[in-house]
Write a protein that holds these residues in place. Structure first.
Motif, PDB file in Angstrom:
ATOM      1  N   LYS A  37      -6.179  21.587 -47.485  1.00 49.70           N
ATOM      2  CA  LYS A  37      -5.306  20.837 -46.583  1.00 49.70           C
ATOM      3  C   LYS A  37      -3.842  21.045 -46.954  1.00 49.70           C
ATOM      4  CE  LYS A  37      -4.470  16.228 -44.711  1.00 49.70           C
ATOM      5  NZ  LYS A  37      -4.848  14.778 -44.764  1.00 49.70           N
ATOM      6  N   GLU A  38      -3.559  21.049 -48.249  1.00 45.20           N
ATOM      7  CA  GLU A  38      -2.186  21.260 -48.712  1.00 45.20           C
ATOM      8  C   GLU A  38      -1.671  22.634 -48.274  1.00 45.20           C
ATOM      9  OE1 GLU A  38       0.301  21.667 -52.934  1.00 45.20           O
ATOM     10  OE2 GLU A  38      -1.736  20.848 -52.927  1.00 45.20           O
ATOM     11  N   ILE A  39      -2.519  23.665 -48.436  1.00 47.94           N
ATOM     12  CA  ILE A  39      -2.133  25.021 -48.030  1.00 47.94           C
ATOM     13  C   ILE A  39      -1.898  25.076 -46.527  1.00 47.94           C
ATOM     14  CG2 ILE A  39      -2.918  27.420 -47.905  1.00 47.94           C
ATOM     15  CD1 ILE A  39      -4.587  26.851 -50.428  1.00 47.94           C
ATOM     16  N   GLN A  40      -2.783  24.443 -45.776  1.00 51.01           N
ATOM     17  CA  GLN A  40      -2.666  24.433 -44.319  1.00 51.01           C
ATOM     18  C   GLN A  40      -1.354  23.812 -43.882  1.00 51.01           C
ATOM     19  OE1 GLN A  40      -6.102  22.836 -42.293  1.00 51.01           O
ATOM     20  NE2 GLN A  40      -4.922  22.254 -40.494  1.00 51.01           N
ATOM     21  N   GLU A  41      -0.989  22.694 -44.475  1.00 43.78           N
ATOM     22  CA  GLU A  41       0.259  22.017 -44.097  1.00 43.78           C
ATOM     23  C   GLU A  41       1.484  22.864 -44.413  1.00 43.78           C
ATOM     24  OE1 GLU A  41      -0.031  18.365 -46.223  1.00 43.78           O
ATOM     25  OE2 GLU A  41      -1.338  17.408 -44.718  1.00 43.78           O
ATOM     26  N   GLU A  98       1.685  25.778 -41.866  1.00 42.51           N
ATOM     27  CA  GLU A  98       2.099  25.277 -40.538  1.00 42.51           C
ATOM     28  C   GLU A  98       3.599  25.027 -40.499  1.00 42.51           C
ATOM     29  OE1 GLU A  98      -0.487  21.934 -40.101  1.00 42.51           O
ATOM     30  OE2 GLU A  98      -1.993  23.072 -38.964  1.00 42.51           O
ATOM     31  N   LYS A  99       4.158  24.448 -41.532  1.00 41.44           N
ATOM     32  CA  LYS A  99       5.600  24.185 -41.602  1.00 41.44           C
ATOM     33  C   LYS A  99       6.387  25.494 -41.615  1.00 41.44           C
ATOM     34  CE  LYS A  99       5.392  19.716 -43.963  1.00 41.44           C
ATOM     35  NZ  LYS A  99       5.664  18.979 -45.232  1.00 41.44           N
ATOM     36  N   LEU A 100       5.910  26.449 -42.383  1.00 41.95           N
ATOM     37  CA  LEU A 100       6.603  27.738 -42.462  1.00 41.95           C
ATOM     38  C   LEU A 100       6.536  28.490 -41.137  1.00 41.95           C
ATOM     39  CD1 LEU A 100       5.447  28.962 -45.998  1.00 41.95           C
ATOM     40  CD2 LEU A 100       7.684  28.031 -45.366  1.00 41.95           C
ATOM     41  N   ILE A 129       1.629  31.345 -51.622  1.00 34.08           N
ATOM     42  CA  ILE A 129       2.172  31.486 -50.270  1.00 34.08           C
ATOM     43  C   ILE A 129       3.607  31.969 -50.388  1.00 34.08           C
ATOM     44  CG2 ILE A 129       2.780  30.324 -48.117  1.00 34.08           C
ATOM     45  CD1 ILE A 129       0.564  28.340 -48.633  1.00 34.08           C
ATOM     46  N   ILE A 130       3.912  33.050 -49.685  1.00 39.13           N
ATOM     47  CA  ILE A 130       5.235  33.661 -49.767  1.00 39.13           C
ATOM     48  C   ILE A 130       5.916  33.544 -48.411  1.00 39.13           C
ATOM     49  CG2 ILE A 130       6.507  35.789 -50.263  1.00 39.13           C
ATOM     50  CD1 ILE A 130       4.017  36.660 -51.888  1.00 39.13           C
ATOM     51  N   ILE A 157      -5.414  28.727 -38.990  1.00 42.07           N
ATOM     52  CA  ILE A 157      -3.978  28.985 -38.925  1.00 42.07           C
ATOM     53  C   ILE A 157      -3.755  30.473 -39.080  1.00 42.07           C
ATOM     54  CG2 ILE A 157      -1.741  28.149 -39.729  1.00 42.07           C
ATOM     55  CD1 ILE A 157      -3.295  26.227 -41.521  1.00 42.07           C
ATOM     56  N   GLY A 158      -4.009  31.196 -38.017  1.00 42.95           N
ATOM     57  CA  GLY A 158      -3.835  32.638 -38.062  1.00 42.95           C
ATOM     58  C   GLY A 158      -2.770  33.077 -37.084  1.00 42.95           C
ATOM     59  N   GLY A 159      -2.811  34.327 -36.715  1.00 34.17           N
ATOM     60  CA  GLY A 159      -1.820  34.838 -35.776  1.00 34.17           C
ATOM     61  C   GLY A 159      -1.025  35.976 -36.379  1.00 34.17           C
TER      62      GLY A 159
END
Length: 369
Positions: free
Chosen positions: A356-360, A363-365, A332-333, A273-275
């Motif tokens: 997985k929690e961080i990834q989700e 992705e939502k943000l 996460i900010i 999940i980059g970019g």
């Protein structure tokens, strides 16, 4: 009468001092070490072969921090004298890899192939290794028997008089153990190090993040970006072999954690999940030179390593440990639409299972950017 009482107290106190400041009979290890004017790190290990999974990391941590002196400012290195002495408990089943000369541009492993990197893990240049020890030394130091390859090592730090000033019976090169060792050495050498302070009050989800510097920019300057910060104790902690990390994850040993596992996991998260809209930062107090080596060794190229020498970031985000290292915290900010940065997630004990929690959350943000 008062003088008599004072003298009694002095004589009562002296035996306690002698008991707590025991000297290692360093000549029993090697007679040439006896009169060596240097601080000494003496470690009793099961083996220094591949049979002990954490052996290579400990060797490279010692080489980078204390033999190559990368834990110290350039101006201080010339006057520093530290000997690293490893004493093996038994012969290892795995072959000890021979020394190889360092190559590259200032980093131990820069520009090498994977096979060369693996061979370099056991590069013991600058470290003295002795395969046996006398029974009297073992008895004098009350050492446990390190019969199993994965047994903890026993570490001693000796001052210039070969007096024990630190003992660690559970040493595996963990960042939580490595940083206190580094700071004790700096204290003995009269070199400045981060002042150990009480822990700050932790912050929580929904709180406003402090607008402090990150890579020379204020957090508020990261307009339109999600910031993911993870804090960890120190570079060169854990195990090098990523296949072992993968095995541990597959076996659901998610409670087992080291800095290598932590950072490898975090880099894997950022590669998925980059970019342009997300910035990933791994924060520790380790020096830039050590971090440059660490990055190459772990092949972690999707994150930015942050050297935070005064723990200002750690203290601001509640990750500072009063023993002098970072706790495993992930923050996460969410930047979108706010002048002051809101914290969307705060994990106070980073574990592989939290990936997985961080990834989700990220992705939502990202959808809302």
């Amino acid at each position: 009468m008062i003088k008599f009482l004072v003298l009694c107290l002095i004589f009562l106190f002296l035996p306690f001092q002698a008991a707590t400041r025991k000297q290692i009979l360093i000549g029993e290890i090697n007679h040439e070490l006896k009169n060596l004017s240097a601080l000494k790190i003496v470690v009793f290990k099961p083996t220094i072969s591949e049979e002990t999974e954490y052996a290579s990391m400990v060797i490279q941590a010692f080489r980078n921090y204390f033999v190559k002196k990368l834990a110290f400012d350039l101006k201080d290195r010339e006057n520093i004298s530290i000997e690293v002495i490893l004493i093996t408990d038994k012969e290892g089943k795995g072959q000890i890899i021979e020394q190889k000369e360092d190559q590259g541009q200032g980093t131990v492993f820069f520009g090498k192939s994977k096979q060369e990197i693996k061979s370099s893990f056991f590069n013991k240049e600058g470290i003295q290794i002795y395969p046996t020890r006398s029974s009297s030394l073992k008895e004098n130091l009350e050492l446990p028997s390190l019969l199993e390859a994965q047994s903890d090592s026993v570490l001693f730090l000796l001052d210039f008089d070969n007096t024990i000033v630190l003992r660690d019976d559970q040493y595996r090169g963990q960042g939580e153990h490595l940083k206190p060792l580094e700071y004790k050495i700096k204290e003995l050498l009269g070199i400045s190090y981060p002042k150990i302070l009480p822990e700050e009050t932790s912050i929580n989800i929904g709180d406003k993040a402090p607008n402090i510097l990150l890579e020379g920019r204020k957090l508020s300057d990261y307009q339109g970006m999600i910031l993911v910060l993870t804090f960890y104790p120190a570079a060169y902690s854990g195990i090098f072999d990523t296949s072992l990390i993968t095995k541990r994850i597959s076996e659901h040993h998610l409670s087992m954690m080291s800095c290598a596992m932590h950072i490898t996991s975090f880099d894997g998260l950022s590669s998925k999940i980059g970019g342009l809209g997300v910035g990933y930062f791994a924060v520790s107090e380790s020096t830039p030179e050590i971090l440059a080596n660490w990055k190459e060794v772990l092949e972690t190229y999707h994150i930015q390593y942050i050297n935070n020498p005064d723990y200002s970031l750690s203290k601001s985000f509640g990750s500072y440990n009063s023993n002098g290292y970072n706790k495993r915290v992930c923050v996460i900010i969410d930047k979108k639409g706010y002048d002051i940065l809101p914290i969307s997630i705060m994990i106070n004990d980073y574990k592989l299972g939290k990936k997985k929690e961080i990834q989700e959350i990220v992705e939502k943000l990202m959808i809302n950017i």
